[in-house]
Design a protein around this motif. Structure first.
Motif, PDB file in Angstrom:
ATOM      1  N   LEU A 166     -35.750  -7.151 -14.101  1.00 55.65           N
ATOM      2  CA  LEU A 166     -35.634  -6.218 -15.218  1.00 55.65           C
ATOM      3  C   LEU A 166     -34.364  -6.375 -16.056  1.00 55.65           C
ATOM      4  O   LEU A 166     -34.441  -6.336 -17.290  1.00 55.65           O
ATOM      5  CB  LEU A 166     -35.762  -4.777 -14.714  1.00 55.65           C
ATOM      6  CG  LEU A 166     -37.192  -4.279 -14.515  1.00 55.65           C
ATOM      7  CD1 LEU A 166     -37.186  -2.898 -13.875  1.00 55.65           C
ATOM      8  CD2 LEU A 166     -37.937  -4.243 -15.848  1.00 55.65           C
ATOM      9  N   PRO A 167     -33.186  -6.531 -15.464  1.00 53.49           N
ATOM     10  CA  PRO A 167     -31.991  -6.662 -16.317  1.00 53.49           C
ATOM     11  C   PRO A 167     -32.083  -7.803 -17.319  1.00 53.49           C
ATOM     12  O   PRO A 167     -31.615  -7.683 -18.459  1.00 53.49           O
ATOM     13  CB  PRO A 167     -30.860  -6.887 -15.312  1.00 53.49           C
ATOM     14  CG  PRO A 167     -31.346  -6.251 -14.056  1.00 53.49           C
ATOM     15  CD  PRO A 167     -32.822  -6.494 -14.036  1.00 53.49           C
ATOM     16  N   TYR A 168     -32.705  -8.912 -16.932  1.00 54.47           N
ATOM     17  CA  TYR A 168     -32.866 -10.040 -17.845  1.00 54.47           C
ATOM     18  C   TYR A 168     -33.813  -9.673 -18.988  1.00 54.47           C
ATOM     19  O   TYR A 168     -33.569 -10.013 -20.158  1.00 54.47           O
ATOM     20  CB  TYR A 168     -33.406 -11.263 -17.097  1.00 54.47           C
ATOM     21  CG  TYR A 168     -32.475 -11.786 -16.036  1.00 54.47           C
ATOM     22  CD1 TYR A 168     -31.325 -12.493 -16.381  1.00 54.47           C
ATOM     23  CD2 TYR A 168     -32.739 -11.577 -14.685  1.00 54.47           C
ATOM     24  CE1 TYR A 168     -30.459 -12.988 -15.410  1.00 54.47           C
ATOM     25  CE2 TYR A 168     -31.882 -12.061 -13.707  1.00 54.47           C
ATOM     26  CZ  TYR A 168     -30.743 -12.761 -14.078  1.00 54.47           C
ATOM     27  OH  TYR A 168     -29.882 -13.243 -13.108  1.00 54.47           O
ATOM     28  N   LEU A 169     -34.900  -8.962 -18.657  1.00 57.91           N
ATOM     29  CA  LEU A 169     -35.866  -8.590 -19.692  1.00 57.91           C
ATOM     30  C   LEU A 169     -35.267  -7.600 -20.682  1.00 57.91           C
ATOM     31  O   LEU A 169     -35.514  -7.690 -21.896  1.00 57.91           O
ATOM     32  CB  LEU A 169     -37.129  -8.002 -19.045  1.00 57.91           C
ATOM     33  CG  LEU A 169     -37.860  -8.907 -18.045  1.00 57.91           C
ATOM     34  CD1 LEU A 169     -39.166  -8.249 -17.594  1.00 57.91           C
ATOM     35  CD2 LEU A 169     -38.133 -10.287 -18.629  1.00 57.91           C
ATOM     36  N   PHE A 170     -34.477  -6.658 -20.174  1.00 60.62           N
ATOM     37  CA  PHE A 170     -33.813  -5.715 -21.081  1.00 60.62           C
ATOM     38  C   PHE A 170     -32.874  -6.452 -22.039  1.00 60.62           C
ATOM     39  O   PHE A 170     -32.800  -6.120 -23.234  1.00 60.62           O
ATOM     40  CB  PHE A 170     -33.036  -4.661 -20.291  1.00 60.62           C
ATOM     41  CG  PHE A 170     -33.871  -3.499 -19.830  1.00 60.62           C
ATOM     42  CD1 PHE A 170     -34.218  -2.482 -20.711  1.00 60.62           C
ATOM     43  CD2 PHE A 170     -34.315  -3.401 -18.531  1.00 60.62           C
ATOM     44  CE1 PHE A 170     -34.982  -1.396 -20.306  1.00 60.62           C
ATOM     45  CE2 PHE A 170     -35.076  -2.321 -18.096  1.00 60.62           C
ATOM     46  CZ  PHE A 170     -35.418  -1.318 -18.987  1.00 60.62           C
ATOM     47  N   GLU A 171     -32.165  -7.442 -21.553  1.00 60.82           N
ATOM     48  CA  GLU A 171     -31.240  -8.193 -22.411  1.00 60.82           C
ATOM     49  C   GLU A 171     -31.992  -8.967 -23.489  1.00 60.82           C
ATOM     50  O   GLU A 171     -31.569  -9.031 -24.643  1.00 60.82           O
ATOM     51  CB  GLU A 171     -30.377  -9.132 -21.572  1.00 60.82           C
ATOM     52  CG  GLU A 171     -29.286  -8.437 -20.789  1.00 60.82           C
ATOM     53  CD  GLU A 171     -28.338  -7.658 -21.687  1.00 60.82           C
ATOM     54  OE1 GLU A 171     -27.855  -8.226 -22.696  1.00 60.82           O
ATOM     55  OE2 GLU A 171     -28.102  -6.469 -21.408  1.00 60.82           O
ATOM     56  N   VAL A 172     -33.116  -9.581 -23.108  1.00 58.66           N
ATOM     57  CA  VAL A 172     -33.924 -10.301 -24.097  1.00 58.66           C
ATOM     58  C   VAL A 172     -34.439  -9.327 -25.164  1.00 58.66           C
ATOM     59  O   VAL A 172     -34.410  -9.622 -26.366  1.00 58.66           O
ATOM     60  CB  VAL A 172     -35.109 -11.023 -23.423  1.00 58.66           C
ATOM     61  CG1 VAL A 172     -36.015 -11.665 -24.479  1.00 58.66           C
ATOM     62  CG2 VAL A 172     -34.612 -12.080 -22.450  1.00 58.66           C
ATOM     63  N   ALA A 173     -34.895  -8.166 -24.717  1.00 56.52           N
ATOM     64  CA  ALA A 173     -35.415  -7.174 -25.663  1.00 56.52           C
ATOM     65  C   ALA A 173     -34.335  -6.739 -26.651  1.00 56.52           C
ATOM     66  O   ALA A 173     -34.607  -6.555 -27.847  1.00 56.52           O
ATOM     67  CB  ALA A 173     -35.961  -5.965 -24.902  1.00 56.52           C
TER      68      ALA A 173
END
Length: 537
Positions: A54-61
Motif C-alpha cells: 500500500l505505501p508504494y501505491l499511495f505514493e504513485v497515486a
C-alpha cells in the motif's frame, strides 16, 4: 518534468485567463458544497503483503495527482501559495480556480474563463488551427499540443513531458509488484509501469482484465478524457486504490452473462448493435480508499467501467467496479435528502439504496453496450463526436442502464419493484444535474430531464414535488435509448450538437428546485478525507 515547458505553459495559462476576466461572472467560494467523508475499509481482510504494498501505491497515486494539476491548470504552487483559508481549500477540491460544480466559473479575481482545452493545448489555439495543422499524434490520448519558438504547433508525448515523475512512479509500481500475491496482479503492475514509460497501455489493459482473485486493486494512468472539453481527445492522469468486497462481488457475478442478450435486445436497428460485447466482462464491489487526480476533481465517481480502449472492449469486454462506500456516502448525505424535498411523498418509499446501487452498476455495464465504431466509416464514435462524445456516452449509459434494469426485472433476474429503480433514477437526475454544464454527467442529466418532461414522464405538483408516470417513463426510456444509439452509430456530430442545444440546459423551473436544495444546505458532492493513515477502520 521539463521545467522550462511547465513554466512557459503555466505563464501562458495564467496570463490568458487574466485577460478574459471581463467575459465571465465570478462564482462564490463554497467548500460547504462538499460533505466530508472518510475513505476507509476493514483492513483485517488485507494480507501482510497487501499492507506492505500500500505505501508504494499511495505514493504513485500522489504523483498522478500532481500530473493532473498540471493538465487541469498549470503550476499548482503558483496558485496555492497565493490563497488562504476557504479559497485554498476550494482550489484544492477543484484542482484550480474554477468551480467545477458551477459550470467552471472562476472564484478568484483576475482569473478568467477556464480554457476549454484545459492545459492540454495552447490557450490561444483555435479548433480550426488545430485541424489545419494535421499534427502527427495530435489526436492521441497521450500528447500535449504546444507551440515552438516560431509559433507553430507540435506535440509532446506525456512520458516526455513528465520524465522524472513517470520514472519514479514506474519504479514504485515495480517495487509494489514484489508483494503481489497473484501472478496476474504482479503482471499487471509490471506492465502498467512500462506503459507509463511508453504511453502504450494496450497490454497493461489486457493484463488488468485478467485479474480476478486479488483483494487489492490499483487503477492508474491517463484514462478519462472529460477534462478536454475542446475536443475530448486528451486523457487525464488519475488513480484509485481499491479493496474488493468479496461478499457483495459474489452477488454480482451472474449479471455479466446477460450482456449478449441485452445487446441483442436494444431498442434500435440491428446495424447499431452489431458489435458484440467481450465475454470476459465482470462485475465487482469495492471499498475505495484513495482517489487521485482527475477522479478526485469536483464531483466524484462512484463506479468505474474500464478499459476505455475500444479494442480491449471488443476483445475482452470491460470490468465494472462499484465503489460501495463512496456510493453509500452519496446516498445518505445527498440522494436521500433530495428525495425528501423533491419526490412526491407517496413515492419516496421507492427511493432505496439497493436501487441506487443497481442503477449505478448497470450504468457502468451499459457503457459496454451499443456501438464503439460508426457504421458509415467515420471511425470511432469518440473521435467522430469530439467534445460531445463524453456527454452523449454518459447519457447512453444512464438510459441504457435503466433499460437493462427493466429487462432484468421482467425476467425475474433482478429482485425488487421496478418503481423503486425508476423513482431512484429520477431522484438521481436531481443529484447529478447539479454538477453543471462543465460536467459530462451534468449535461447528460439535463438532457434526460428535459426529454422526460417533454414525454410527460413526470408532473410537478403545487408543493414543488415531482410525481412519476411510470408507463410514460418507460416509453421515454426506449425512445431516448434509440435516439442516442443512432446518433452514436452515425457519428452524427451536428445531430448531437442539436440535441445538446435543445435539451442540455437547465430550465428556470428546475433551477428554482435546485436553489431550494442549496437553501436547505444539501451538499452537491463529497470531499474525501483520505490517505495511508486514515484508511483503516
Amino acid at each position: 518534468m521539463k521545467k522550462y515547458i511547465t513554466s512557459i505553459a503555466s505563464a501562458i495559462i495564467l496570463t490568458s485567463c487574466a485577460t478574459q476576466k471581463n467575459d465571465v461572472s465570478m462564482a462564490k467560494v463554497e467548500p460547504e458544497k462538499y460533505a466530508d467523508f472518510t475513505l476507509n475499509t476493514d483492513a483485517s481482510q488485507l494480507s501482510e503483503n497487501d499492507q506492505k504494498m500500500l505505501p508504494y501505491l499511495f505514493e504513485v497515486a500522489k504523483i498522478m495527482d500532481e500530473l493532473f494539476w498540471y493538465e487541469a491548470y498549470g503550476k499548482k504552487e503558483a496558485l496555492l501559495n497565493y490563497l488562504k483559508g476557504d479559497k485554498e481549500k476550494f482550489a484544492v477540491i477543484n484542482y484550480g480556480p474554477w468551480d467545477r460544480l458551477n459550470n467552471d466559473a472562476p472564484f478568484i479575481k483576475g482569473i478568467g474563463a477556464k480554457p476549454a482545452g484545459a492545459n492540454f493545448y495552447p490557450t490561444t489555439m483555435t479548433k480550426e488551427e488545430f485541424e489545419a495543422a494535421n499534427l502527427k499524434d495530435g489526436k492521441s490520448l497521450y500528447t500535449f499540443v504546444r507551440r515552438d519558438m516560431n509559433g507553430n504547433l507540435y506535440t509532446i508525448p506525456y512520458h516526455e513531458m513528465f520524465p522524472k515523475e513517470i520514472e519514479r512512479a514506474a519504479k514504485l509500481m515495480e517495487k509494489a509488484a514484489q508483494f503481489a500475491e497473484t501472478k496476474d496482479f504482479k503482471t499487471y503492475l509490471l506492465k502498467r509501469a512500462q506503459a507509463l514509460r511508453t504511453d502504450d497501455y494496450y497490454e497493461s489493459d489486457l493484463a488488468w482484465m485478467n485479474m480476478k482473485d486479488n483483494h487489492l486493486d490499483f487503477i492508474v494512468g491517463p484514462i478519462e478524457t472529460y477534462e478536454d472539453q475542446l475536443f475530448g481527445y486528451k486523457a487525464s492522469h488519475e488513480a484509485y486504490i481499491l479493496v474488493k468486497d468479496q461478499e457483495w462481488s459474489k452477488k454480482l457475478e451472474k449479471y455479466a452473462q446477460f450482456l449478449p442478450e441485452l445487446q441483442a435486445n436494444l431498442p434500435v436497428a440491428n446495424e447499431y448493435k452489431a458489435e458484440k460485447p467481450g465475454s470476459d466482462a465482470d462485475l465487482n464491489a469495492y471499498d475505495v480508499i484513495y482517489y487521485a487526480g482527475h477522479s478526485n476533481a469536483g464531483s466524484k465517481t462512484i463506479a468505474i467501467n474500464l478499459p476505455n480502449d475500444e479494442r480491449v472492449q471488443l476483445e475482452k469486454g470491460t470490468r465494472r467496479l462499484q465503489l460501495k462506500n463512496a456510493m453509500r456516502a452519496k446516498f445518505d448525505k445527498i440522494l436521500k435528502p433530495i428525495s425528501e424535498l423533491l419526490i412526491d411523498p407517496k413515492q419516496r418509499k421507492n427511493v432505496t439504496f439497493d436501487a441506487f446501487f443497481a442503477n449505478t452498476m448497470f450504468h457502468e455495464v451499459a457503457h459496454g453496450l451499443g456501438i464503439k465504431n460508426t457504421i458509415n466509416g467515420k471511425g470511432s464514435v469518440r473521435q467522430s463526436l469530439k467534445e460531445h462524445a463524453s456527454a452523449l456516452e454518459e447519457g447512453k449509459a444512464d438510459i441504457l442502464g435503466l433499460y437493462m434494469v427493466n429487462q432484468l426485472v421482467n425476467k425475474n433476474e433482478l429482485e425488487g419493484d421496478i418503481k423503486d429503480y425508476m423513482t431512484t433514477f429520477m431522484a438521481g437526475i436531481f443529484r447529478s444535474v447539479r454538477f453543471g454544464a462543465s460536467s459530462a454527467h451534468g449535461v447528460a442529466n439535463m438532457i434526460r430531464f428535459n426529454y422526460f418532461k417533454e414525454k410527460k414522464a413526470f408532473t410537478q405538483n403545487a408543493d414543488g414535488t415531482y410525481t412519476l408516470n411510470y408507463e410514460n417513463l418507460k416509453t421515454a426510456m426506449n425512445d431516448l435509448s434509440k435516439e442516442i444509439l443512432t446518433l452514436q452509430g452515425n457519428g452524427d456530430y451536428n445531430g448531437v450538437a442539436a440535441l445538446v442545444e435543445k435539451y442540455g440546459k437547465i430550465p428556470s423551473g428546475l433551477q428554482t428546485d435546485l436553489d431550494r436544495l442549496n437553501q436547505k444546505g444539501i451538499p452537491v458532492d463529497i470531499n474525501f478525507i483520505q490517505g495511508l493513515n486514515v484508511y483503516k477502520k
